[in-house]
Design a protein around this motif. Structure first.
Motif, PDB file in Angstrom:
ATOM      1  N   VAL A 141      39.772  40.231  45.889  1.00 37.79           N
ATOM      2  CA  VAL A 141      39.149  40.258  47.219  1.00 37.79           C
ATOM      3  C   VAL A 141      37.906  39.391  47.239  1.00 37.79           C
ATOM      4  O   VAL A 141      37.672  38.612  48.179  1.00 37.79           O
ATOM      5  N   MET A 142      37.085  39.486  46.201  1.00 38.46           N
ATOM      6  CA  MET A 142      35.843  38.735  46.168  1.00 38.46           C
ATOM      7  C   MET A 142      36.088  37.232  46.027  1.00 38.46           C
ATOM      8  O   MET A 142      35.379  36.425  46.618  1.00 38.46           O
ATOM      9  N   ARG A 143      37.080  36.855  45.232  1.00 39.04           N
ATOM     10  CA  ARG A 143      37.361  35.423  45.073  1.00 39.04           C
ATOM     11  C   ARG A 143      37.818  34.809  46.395  1.00 39.04           C
ATOM     12  O   ARG A 143      37.531  33.649  46.683  1.00 39.04           O
ATOM     13  N   LYS A 144      38.520  35.582  47.185  1.00 36.32           N
ATOM     14  CA  LYS A 144      38.951  35.088  48.494  1.00 36.32           C
ATOM     15  C   LYS A 144      37.754  34.932  49.421  1.00 36.32           C
ATOM     16  O   LYS A 144      37.661  33.973  50.201  1.00 36.32           O
ATOM     17  N   ALA A 145      36.797  35.870  49.336  1.00 40.39           N
ATOM     18  CA  ALA A 145      35.615  35.814  50.193  1.00 40.39           C
ATOM     19  C   ALA A 145      34.594  34.794  49.698  1.00 40.39           C
ATOM     20  O   ALA A 145      33.908  34.149  50.491  1.00 40.39           O
ATOM     21  N   ASP A 146      34.487  34.647  48.373  1.00 39.64           N
ATOM     22  CA  ASP A 146      33.501  33.745  47.778  1.00 39.64           C
ATOM     23  C   ASP A 146      34.097  33.198  46.480  1.00 39.64           C
ATOM     24  O   ASP A 146      33.975  33.826  45.430  1.00 39.64           O
ATOM     25  N   PRO A 147      34.756  32.055  46.522  1.00 39.70           N
ATOM     26  CA  PRO A 147      35.459  31.528  45.348  1.00 39.70           C
ATOM     27  C   PRO A 147      34.588  31.400  44.108  1.00 39.70           C
ATOM     28  O   PRO A 147      35.082  31.468  42.985  1.00 39.70           O
ATOM     29  N   GLY A 148      33.294  31.218  44.269  1.00 39.64           N
ATOM     30  CA  GLY A 148      32.419  31.055  43.114  1.00 39.64           C
ATOM     31  C   GLY A 148      31.649  32.300  42.750  1.00 39.64           C
ATOM     32  O   GLY A 148      30.648  32.224  42.044  1.00 39.64           O
ATOM     33  N   PHE A 149      32.117  33.454  43.202  1.00 38.03           N
ATOM     34  CA  PHE A 149      31.319  34.667  43.021  1.00 38.03           C
ATOM     35  C   PHE A 149      31.093  35.005  41.550  1.00 38.03           C
ATOM     36  O   PHE A 149      30.069  35.589  41.194  1.00 38.03           O
ATOM     37  N   ASP A 150      32.024  34.653  40.666  1.00 39.89           N
ATOM     38  CA  ASP A 150      31.872  35.024  39.263  1.00 39.89           C
ATOM     39  C   ASP A 150      31.357  33.877  38.404  1.00 39.89           C
ATOM     40  O   ASP A 150      31.499  33.887  37.193  1.00 39.89           O
ATOM     41  N   ARG A 151      30.730  32.883  39.048  1.00 45.40           N
ATOM     42  CA  ARG A 151      30.159  31.790  38.272  1.00 45.40           C
ATOM     43  C   ARG A 151      28.994  32.289  37.409  1.00 45.40           C
ATOM     44  O   ARG A 151      28.780  31.831  36.297  1.00 45.40           O
ATOM     45  N   PHE A 152      28.249  33.226  37.949  1.00 50.03           N
ATOM     46  CA  PHE A 152      27.127  33.785  37.212  1.00 50.03           C
ATOM     47  C   PHE A 152      27.415  35.246  36.857  1.00 50.03           C
ATOM     48  O   PHE A 152      28.557  35.651  36.764  1.00 50.03           O
ATOM     49  N   ASP A 153      26.388  36.026  36.663  1.00 50.55           N
ATOM     50  CA  ASP A 153      26.505  37.416  36.232  1.00 50.55           C
ATOM     51  C   ASP A 153      27.220  38.271  37.259  1.00 50.55           C
ATOM     52  O   ASP A 153      26.913  38.219  38.451  1.00 50.55           O
ATOM     53  N   VAL A 154      28.192  39.091  36.818  1.00 48.27           N
ATOM     54  CA  VAL A 154      28.908  40.006  37.701  1.00 48.27           C
ATOM     55  C   VAL A 154      28.890  41.395  37.087  1.00 48.27           C
ATOM     56  O   VAL A 154      29.124  41.566  35.893  1.00 48.27           O
ATOM     57  N   ASN A 155      28.612  42.396  37.909  1.00 53.60           N
ATOM     58  CA  ASN A 155      28.593  43.777  37.448  1.00 53.60           C
ATOM     59  C   ASN A 155      29.287  44.661  38.481  1.00 53.60           C
ATOM     60  O   ASN A 155      29.133  44.454  39.682  1.00 53.60           O
ATOM     61  N   TYR A 156      30.050  45.632  38.002  1.00 57.32           N
ATOM     62  CA  TYR A 156      30.796  46.520  38.886  1.00 57.32           C
ATOM     63  C   TYR A 156      30.412  47.978  38.637  1.00 57.32           C
ATOM     64  O   TYR A 156      30.041  48.347  37.530  1.00 57.32           O
ATOM     65  N   THR A 157      30.561  48.786  39.636  1.00 56.54           N
ATOM     66  CA  THR A 157      30.581  50.230  39.440  1.00 56.54           C
ATOM     67  C   THR A 157      31.567  50.815  40.428  1.00 56.54           C
ATOM     68  O   THR A 157      31.754  50.282  41.532  1.00 56.54           O
TER      69      THR A 157
END
Length: 354
Positions: free
Chosen positions: A75-91
């Motif tokens: 979902v995030m890659r579709k909304a922002d293709p470069g979202f995981d270029r830097f630090d990513v954290n989930y909860t």
């Protein structure tokens, strides 16, 4: 696991944080036993500079398949293709209280351009019949450099760090949010500074002592947090020190915390705070006191445990008198990731100190 706190690796961490190294990472938050997710582990400010680049998450555990996080990434890659270029954290957890796990994603420690700057973004993805549904950006709900921690009881817990792109940032604020379905945004439930956090944790420990909830007590009687990697947690560890096995010590600590919880703190130095109740008139006994050092000395500001390096956000000392004597007992804790962990304990004597 590589040893923490090597200067050369710290430099590499800073270069990577500045965007000189292109890495992406993803990790699930602390909830449900701090289980790691995809390519990283749980949140927290435990860091190994060799494996972390200026943020707060070690990522030295093997990937663990999690369909919910895989869906969130899509979902995030579709909304922002470069979202995981830097630090990513989930909860993950049930944020809107509908019985289904939702996802909160925090990402980005920097943007490329003529003027490099910190640019973290936080999004909520709510579980719906058709899958995860991306909500409007909620970054503005946070102050400082935000770090999402976990979702518990329908509340998103988060911290504010003093900076985003330093290897070992201190935590300067603690927050809880609830989801406002009507406005599609996070609503702040509370904000705590370090003093308020310490008092809350001491009160919780007092309540656990009074109710004799041993498991809760023992969490605070170790030197540091449990390892974030499940494999590390299974290794033998030192047993928690049974500081409060003696009923008199239990009572003295509980009474002191109860009495001082609502006493106003006063400055006791440049970075020290003190709340105290003086001894009765004509008594030679020590006072009841709570000391908080918000800036432990540089050589005491980091703590290594189970191969991880933790930031000590404060040092906390609780003192209470021993009736009829000039001294008493004291227990010192370190504040790490918003929780209290035992540092030292024992008797003290005012005559010897004076």
């Amino acid at each position: 696991m590589l040893p923490a706190a090597r200067i050369g690796l710290l430099v590499a961490a800073l270069l990577s944080a500045a965007g000189c190294v292109d890495k992406g990472k993803s990790g699930e938050g602390e909830g449900a036993g701090k289980q790691p997710a995809t390519a990283a582990t749980a949140t927290g400010n435990a860091t190994d500079p060799a494996l972390n680049w200026g943020g707060t998450t070690p990522h030295d555990t093997p990937p663990i398949a999690n369909p919910l996080l895989a869906q969130a990434e899509a979902v995030m890659r579709k909304a922002d293709p470069g979202f995981d270029r830097f630090d990513v954290n989930y909860t993950t957890g049930d944020l809107d209280r509908d019985g289904r796990d939702d996802v909160v994603i925090e990402y980005g420690v920097g943007d490329e351009g003529a003027m490099r700057h910190v640019a973290k973004s936080i999004y909520v993805l709510l579980a719906r019949d058709g899958g995860l549904q991306l909500q409007p950006e909620v970054t503005d709900a946070f102050s400082g450099c935000p770090v999402v921690r976990e979702i518990v009881g329908g509340q998103l817990l988060a911290d504010a760090l003093e900076a985003c792109i330093v290897p070992f940032p201190k935590t300067i604020g603690y927050y809880a949010f609830e989801w406002d379905a009507q406005r599609k945004r996070l609503r702040q439930v509370y904000e705590q500074d370090t003093e308020q956090r310490v008092v809350m944790r001491l009160q919780q420990l007092r309540e656990a002592l009074l109710a004799q909830r041993k498991d809760e007590i023992d969490l605070h009687l170790r030197a540091g947090p449990l390892p974030v990697a499940p494999a590390e947690r299974d290794k033998p560890r030192a047993a928690p020190e049974q500081v409060f096995a003696d009923a008199a010590l239990r009572r003295g600590f509980s009474d002191t915390v109860g009495m001082l919880s609502h006493v106003e703190f006063k400055d006791d130095g440049e970075h020290q705070r003190k709340a105290s109740l003086p001894a009765p008139a004509n008594a030679q006994s020590a006072e009841r006191a709570l000391y908080i050092d918000l800036q432990p000395r540089a050589d005491d500001s980091l703590f290594e445990s189970d191969g991880y390096t933790y930031v000590l956000d404060a040092s906390v000392l609780v003192r209470w008198p021993d009736p009829g004597k000039t001294g008493g007992h004291q227990v010192r804790f370190n504040l790490i990731d918003g929780d209290l962990y035992l540092s030292e304990h024992g008797a003290f004597d005012m005559d010897e100190e004076g």
